[in-house]
Design an enzyme around this catalytic site. Sequence first.
Site, PDB file in Angstrom:
ATOM      1  N   CYS A   1       0.871  -1.169   0.000  1.00 20.99           N
ATOM      2  CA  CYS A   1       0.000   0.000   0.000  1.00 20.99           C
ATOM      3  C   CYS A   1       0.912   1.224   0.000  1.00 20.99           C
ATOM      4  O   CYS A   1       1.743   1.382   0.881  1.00 20.99           O
ATOM      5  CB  CYS A   1      -0.876  -0.056   1.247  1.00 20.99           C
ATOM      6  SG  CYS A   1      -1.922   1.380   1.451  1.00 20.99           S
TER       7      CYS A   1
ATOM      8  N   CYS B   1      -2.647  15.098   2.667  1.00 19.33           N
ATOM      9  CA  CYS B   1      -3.770  14.948   1.742  1.00 19.33           C
ATOM     10  C   CYS B   1      -4.654  16.181   1.865  1.00 19.33           C
ATOM     11  O   CYS B   1      -4.833  16.729   2.952  1.00 19.33           O
ATOM     12  CB  CYS B   1      -4.576  13.693   2.082  1.00 19.33           C
ATOM     13  SG  CYS B   1      -5.899  13.349   0.893  1.00 19.33           S
TER      14      CYS B   1
ATOM     15  N   CYS C   1     -11.119  14.107   4.502  1.00 18.53           N
ATOM     16  CA  CYS C   1     -12.113  13.166   5.029  1.00 18.53           C
ATOM     17  C   CYS C   1     -12.006  13.184   6.563  1.00 18.53           C
ATOM     18  O   CYS C   1     -10.909  13.041   7.109  1.00 18.53           O
ATOM     19  CB  CYS C   1     -11.864  11.762   4.475  1.00 18.53           C
ATOM     20  SG  CYS C   1     -11.935  11.705   2.672  1.00 18.53           S
TER      21      CYS C   1
ATOM     22  N   CYS D   1     -10.092  10.449   8.749  1.00 18.72           N
ATOM     23  CA  CYS D   1      -8.807   9.935   8.272  1.00 18.72           C
ATOM     24  C   CYS D   1      -7.645  10.740   8.849  1.00 18.72           C
ATOM     25  O   CYS D   1      -7.703  11.969   8.913  1.00 18.72           O
ATOM     26  CB  CYS D   1      -8.795   9.995   6.733  1.00 18.72           C
ATOM     27  SG  CYS D   1      -7.216   9.496   6.008  1.00 18.72           S
TER      28      CYS D   1
ATOM     29  N   GLY E   1      -2.627  10.476   0.743  1.00 17.08           N
ATOM     30  CA  GLY E   1      -2.794  11.304  -0.440  1.00 17.08           C
ATOM     31  C   GLY E   1      -3.894  10.835  -1.360  1.00 17.08           C
ATOM     32  O   GLY E   1      -4.464   9.750  -1.189  1.00 17.08           O
ATOM     33  N   GLU E   2      -4.223  11.692  -2.313  1.00 15.35           N
ATOM     34  CA  GLU E   2      -5.263  11.387  -3.302  1.00 15.35           C
ATOM     35  C   GLU E   2      -4.564  11.143  -4.646  1.00 15.35           C
ATOM     36  O   GLU E   2      -4.081  12.083  -5.284  1.00 15.35           O
ATOM     37  CB  GLU E   2      -6.240  12.574  -3.378  1.00 15.35           C
ATOM     38  CG  GLU E   2      -7.216  12.530  -4.531  1.00 15.35           C
ATOM     39  CD  GLU E   2      -7.944  11.195  -4.690  1.00 15.35           C
ATOM     40  OE1 GLU E   2      -8.424  10.623  -3.704  1.00 15.35           O
ATOM     41  OE2 GLU E   2      -8.012  10.707  -5.842  1.00 15.35           O
TER      42      GLU E   2
ATOM     43  N   SER F   1     -13.873   5.632  -3.070  1.00 15.87           N
ATOM     44  CA  SER F   1     -14.211   5.716  -1.651  1.00 15.87           C
ATOM     45  C   SER F   1     -15.540   6.443  -1.497  1.00 15.87           C
ATOM     46  O   SER F   1     -15.600   7.665  -1.514  1.00 15.87           O
ATOM     47  CB  SER F   1     -13.102   6.466  -0.897  1.00 15.87           C
ATOM     48  OG  SER F   1     -11.915   5.719  -0.946  1.00 15.87           O
ATOM     49  N   LEU F   2     -16.590   5.679  -1.347  1.00 16.39           N
ATOM     50  CA  LEU F   2     -17.941   6.250  -1.333  1.00 16.39           C
ATOM     51  C   LEU F   2     -18.332   6.694   0.078  1.00 16.39           C
ATOM     52  O   LEU F   2     -18.658   7.843   0.314  1.00 16.39           O
ATOM     53  CB  LEU F   2     -18.909   5.200  -1.893  1.00 16.39           C
ATOM     54  CG  LEU F   2     -20.301   5.631  -2.280  1.00 16.39           C
ATOM     55  CD1 LEU F   2     -20.269   6.733  -3.341  1.00 16.39           C
ATOM     56  CD2 LEU F   2     -21.091   4.423  -2.808  1.00 16.39           C
ATOM     57  N   HIS F   3     -18.331   5.776   0.997  1.00 17.01           N
ATOM     58  CA  HIS F   3     -18.519   6.025   2.441  1.00 17.01           C
ATOM     59  C   HIS F   3     -19.903   6.523   2.847  1.00 17.01           C
ATOM     60  O   HIS F   3     -20.177   6.638   4.046  1.00 17.01           O
ATOM     61  CB  HIS F   3     -17.475   6.991   3.005  1.00 17.01           C
ATOM     62  CG  HIS F   3     -16.053   6.583   2.751  1.00 17.01           C
ATOM     63  ND1 HIS F   3     -15.651   5.276   2.652  1.00 17.01           N
ATOM     64  CD2 HIS F   3     -14.935   7.335   2.578  1.00 17.01           C
ATOM     65  CE1 HIS F   3     -14.335   5.239   2.423  1.00 17.01           C
ATOM     66  NE2 HIS F   3     -13.886   6.453   2.372  1.00 17.01           N
TER      67      HIS F   3
ATOM     68  N   ASN G   1     -10.895   1.910  11.398  1.00 15.61           N
ATOM     69  CA  ASN G   1      -9.691   1.706  12.197  1.00 15.61           C
ATOM     70  C   ASN G   1      -9.483   2.998  12.997  1.00 15.61           C
ATOM     71  O   ASN G   1      -9.092   4.011  12.427  1.00 15.61           O
ATOM     72  CB  ASN G   1      -8.522   1.458  11.226  1.00 15.61           C
ATOM     73  CG  ASN G   1      -7.315   0.876  11.912  1.00 15.61           C
ATOM     74  OD1 ASN G   1      -7.175   0.951  13.122  1.00 15.61           O
ATOM     75  ND2 ASN G   1      -6.436   0.312  11.125  1.00 15.61           N
TER      76      ASN G   1
ATOM     77  N   CYS H   1      -3.995   4.707   7.009  1.00 20.00           N
ATOM     78  CA  CYS H   1      -3.066   5.696   6.447  1.00 20.00           C
ATOM     79  C   CYS H   1      -2.941   6.930   7.322  1.00 20.00           C
ATOM     80  O   CYS H   1      -3.900   7.459   7.834  1.00 20.00           O
ATOM     81  CB  CYS H   1      -3.447   6.066   5.013  1.00 20.00           C
ATOM     82  SG  CYS H   1      -5.149   6.462   4.747  1.00 20.00           S
TER      83      CYS H   1
HETATM   84  N1  SAH Z   1      -7.446   9.284  -1.187  1.00 16.80           N
HETATM   85  C1  SAH Z   1      -7.714   7.967  -1.657  1.00 16.80           C
HETATM   86  C2  SAH Z   1      -6.718   6.914  -1.225  1.00 16.80           C
HETATM   87  C3  SAH Z   1      -6.184   6.914   0.169  1.00 16.80           C
HETATM   88  S1  SAH Z   1      -7.178   6.325   1.506  1.00 16.80           S
HETATM   89  C4  SAH Z   1      -9.129   7.567  -1.283  1.00 16.80           C
HETATM   90  O1  SAH Z   1      -9.832   8.354  -0.648  1.00 16.80           O
HETATM   91  O2  SAH Z   1      -9.557   6.487  -1.670  1.00 16.80           O
HETATM   92  C5  SAH Z   1      -7.536   4.629   1.187  1.00 16.80           C
HETATM   93  C6  SAH Z   1      -8.829   4.173   1.848  1.00 16.80           C
HETATM   94  O3  SAH Z   1      -8.654   4.059   3.272  1.00 16.80           O
HETATM   95  C7  SAH Z   1      -9.980   5.144   1.621  1.00 16.80           C
HETATM   96  O4  SAH Z   1     -11.151   4.430   1.334  1.00 16.80           O
HETATM   97  C8  SAH Z   1     -10.068   5.812   2.975  1.00 16.80           C
HETATM   98  O5  SAH Z   1     -11.323   6.408   3.187  1.00 16.80           O
HETATM   99  C9  SAH Z   1      -9.752   4.670   3.919  1.00 16.80           C
HETATM  100  N2  SAH Z   1      -9.398   5.078   5.289  1.00 16.80           N
HETATM  101  C10 SAH Z   1      -8.738   6.190   5.678  1.00 16.80           C
HETATM  102  N3  SAH Z   1      -8.587   6.207   7.029  1.00 16.80           N
HETATM  103  C11 SAH Z   1      -9.167   5.086   7.497  1.00 16.80           C
HETATM  104  C12 SAH Z   1      -9.339   4.532   8.803  1.00 16.80           C
HETATM  105  N4  SAH Z   1      -8.881   5.154   9.882  1.00 16.80           N
HETATM  106  N5  SAH Z   1      -9.992   3.352   8.914  1.00 16.80           N
HETATM  107  C13 SAH Z   1     -10.443   2.693   7.801  1.00 16.80           C
HETATM  108  N6  SAH Z   1     -10.294   3.155   6.553  1.00 16.80           N
HETATM  109  C14 SAH Z   1      -9.672   4.344   6.392  1.00 16.80           C
END
Ligand code: SAH
Length: 361
Positions: free
Chosen positions: A115, A122, A126, A129, A171-172, A226-228, A302, A345
Amino acid sequence: MKTPASSTTQDARPHLLDVTIEALTEWMVAAGQPAFRAKQVLRWVYSSVVREFTEMSDLPAALREQLAGEFRWWTTRVVEHQTATDGTEKLLLELADGGRIECVLLRDGGRRSICVSSQVGCAMGCVFCASGLDGVERNLSRGEILEQMLLLRRLLPAEERLSHIVMMGMGEPLANLDSVLGALEVARSPQGLGISPRRITISTVGLPAAIARLARHNSPFHLAISLHAPNDALRTRIVPTNAKTGIDAIMAAADDYFQATGRRLTFEYVLLDGINDSDQCAHELVALLRGRVSMLNVIPYNPVAGLPYATPATSRQHRFRAIIEAGGINVQFRQRKGDSIDAACGQLRRKKSASLPVAKA
Ligand code: SAH
């Protein structure tokens, strides 16, 4: 006259991993060498565990010295190397300019996934994160992205092979698309890391214009979005960039990507206790994804120290899953890996910096 090296002197030599095969070939020819020497160098770089130009034993000694004077190869320093009981290993790296990034090796059955980060920090913000709490410092170069891959691959013993790459670190990736695609081209190339592009995933918060660019170029890589959240009000609350894009535009771009590439998309959904884990959310998600050829990847949160979010209880996770499955959606619940070493991350970098995050519920 040579200036003595100091912490304030920038090393002006190009990063070898930023140099394309074409550019290295040109350099060889200009240096009076046969063109094939470029391929020889890159074979050492990507298909061996050699770390120094001096070890490239089939190159003339003078050329090895010249290369070392001309190019930097390793530009990062491993600040911390952690290993979790489940085999997950994490590196905290310091870049030449002092910026810090993280990257992770995951072991899952026969899979060996890495990974990788695409930016220092970033900009997406979000709320749950750790990576974006201080915003973004800068994009990583192609070479800095490749360097993470090589450092992680070196952690594997000879009998274990790297099988998957996910751009899911800090990062994105779609905000740094040129460098990311440059690095991934090397990752997939047989002369590079030789990983099948179907085993390489770009994860994005969902930037429609960049997804369209990937579709236009018939991207061979797997795309994860990443929909969420299943509706704009909730998504904008937890993924602030959604205010500018909206779910409709993201889904339209995702559909185009599928049309253009024939590749099934993954939607990621971090399950946050009391926020996006209700029955109502599950039903809305079913309605949103129904009829789309996709996979829903649910990731129990997490927890990040200092942030006011929690992992839902197992019973709630089961209930959420049952509704999604009853709705006929392909779903998998991702196992959390490396909890004991802050593998989500941005967590380790955060812990190693002076301050803890300020809660912004
Ligand atoms: N910016 C990109 C890639 C990096 S994050 C993105 O948003 O997809 C990779 C994934 O990990 C994303 O789905 C993000 O929302 C998720 N993520 C970030 N922090 C997290 C955490 N504490 N627990 C679980 N997933 C997490």
